[in-house]
Write an enzyme that holds these catalytic residues in place. Structure first.
Site, PDB file in Angstrom:
ATOM      1  N   SER A 117      49.586  38.664  48.891  1.00 11.48           N
ATOM      2  CA  SER A 117      48.617  37.631  48.542  1.00 11.48           C
ATOM      3  C   SER A 117      48.315  36.747  49.766  1.00 11.48           C
ATOM      4  O   SER A 117      47.837  37.246  50.782  1.00 11.48           O
ATOM      5  CB  SER A 117      49.132  36.821  47.345  1.00 11.48           C
ATOM      6  OG  SER A 117      48.095  36.100  46.734  1.00 11.48           O
ATOM      7  N   ASP A 171      44.191  42.927  38.669  1.00 13.71           N
ATOM      8  CA  ASP A 171      44.558  41.661  39.320  1.00 13.71           C
ATOM      9  C   ASP A 171      43.571  40.563  38.933  1.00 13.71           C
ATOM     10  O   ASP A 171      42.395  40.628  39.300  1.00 13.71           O
ATOM     11  CB  ASP A 171      44.569  41.865  40.841  1.00 13.71           C
ATOM     12  CG  ASP A 171      45.221  40.706  41.581  1.00 13.71           C
ATOM     13  OD1 ASP A 171      45.180  39.576  41.087  1.00 13.71           O
ATOM     14  OD2 ASP A 171      45.768  40.945  42.675  1.00 13.71           O
ATOM     15  N   HIS A 202      48.563  40.897  39.369  1.00 13.84           N
ATOM     16  CA  HIS A 202      48.846  40.347  40.701  1.00 13.84           C
ATOM     17  C   HIS A 202      50.358  40.388  40.907  1.00 13.84           C
ATOM     18  O   HIS A 202      51.060  39.376  40.738  1.00 13.84           O
ATOM     19  CB  HIS A 202      48.308  38.921  40.784  1.00 13.84           C
ATOM     20  CG  HIS A 202      48.251  38.365  42.178  1.00 13.84           C
ATOM     21  ND1 HIS A 202      47.463  38.908  43.165  1.00 13.84           N
ATOM     22  CD2 HIS A 202      48.881  37.301  42.747  1.00 13.84           C
ATOM     23  CE1 HIS A 202      47.603  38.207  44.272  1.00 13.84           C
ATOM     24  NE2 HIS A 202      48.461  37.233  44.050  1.00 13.84           N
TER      25      HIS A 202
END
Length: 226
Positions: A117, A171, A202
């Protein structure tokens, strides 16, 4: 600049290589450290894992709450989500950590940089900008900052370095299209990127962990190109 603090997972056997793994927003180096045994690396792998802690900063989208973050997020709009000044500041801090490893005797080509991320944004930002070649890069569930500045700022040191880019098809935080855009941009620029997607949100999943393990081993144990 003070060196980033980190969680240090020592190598099994004599340390011969290092993976530096950057966490996501609001997490810490402790968040991904438990993944090391899940990788099921060979007993004599000799790979040390370093999980740096991002600094604690106010994050605009979270009401200015202070948390560990590699940069501020002012909007969820992906075009402007990554605060460029913050990305560049964190890139300098991570580079200082890599420089320290190299000066301590670890060859740059025995170091891999990974990020999830926000951490992946920093890893992808450094991919074309580091002044030395690494063993590989992993960019997980992430996106690209400053794509319009890639051509002007890119160096050639990691043009052929294998890059593992992976994303979840479900996600809700970073749409998979953003990861695909990063992959397509680097591929068009001539970088050695590969793409994998998984049926997950995610996060990471067991299949991805297995493929991450194979990627790490191919670059830091077997040194076979993937």
């Amino acid at each position: 600049m003070a060196l980033l603090p980190f969680v240090d997972v020592p190598a099994q056997g004599t340390a011969q290589a290092v993976v530096v793994w950057l966490h996501g927003l609001g997490d810490s180096g402790h968040g991904f450290a438990p993944i090391v045994p899940e990788l099921r690396l060979p007993a004599n792998a000799g790979i040390r894992f370093i999980f740096p802690h991002a600094p604690e900063i106010p994050v605009t989208i979270n009401g200015g709450m202070r948390m560990r973050a590699w940069y501020d997020i002012k909007t969820m709009d992906l075009t402007n989500r990554a605060d460029e000044a913050g990305v560049r500041q964190s890139a300098i801090a991570v580079t200082a950590l890599l420089d320290k490893l190299i000066s301590s005797g670890v060859p740059s080509e025995r170091i891999m940089l990974a990020g999830f991320s926000q951490g992946g944004v920093i890893a992808l930002h450094l991919l074309p900008r580091l002044p030395y070649k690494l063993a590989g890069f992993m960019a997980l569930s992430t996106y690209m900052a400053c794509p319009d500045k890639l051509s002007a700022e890119q160096l050639s040191h990691n043009k052929n370095t294998p890059v593992f880019i992976a994303h979840g098809t479900q996600d809700p935080v970073v749409p998979m299209a953003a990861g695909q855009q990063a992959y397509n941009t680097y591929k068009a620029a001539g970088f050695n990127v590969s793409w994998r997607d998984y049926r997950m949100p995610h996060s990471v999943c067991a299949q991805e962990v297995d493929e991450i393990s194979r990627f790490i081993q191919s670059r830091l144990i077997n040194k076979a190109e993937v």
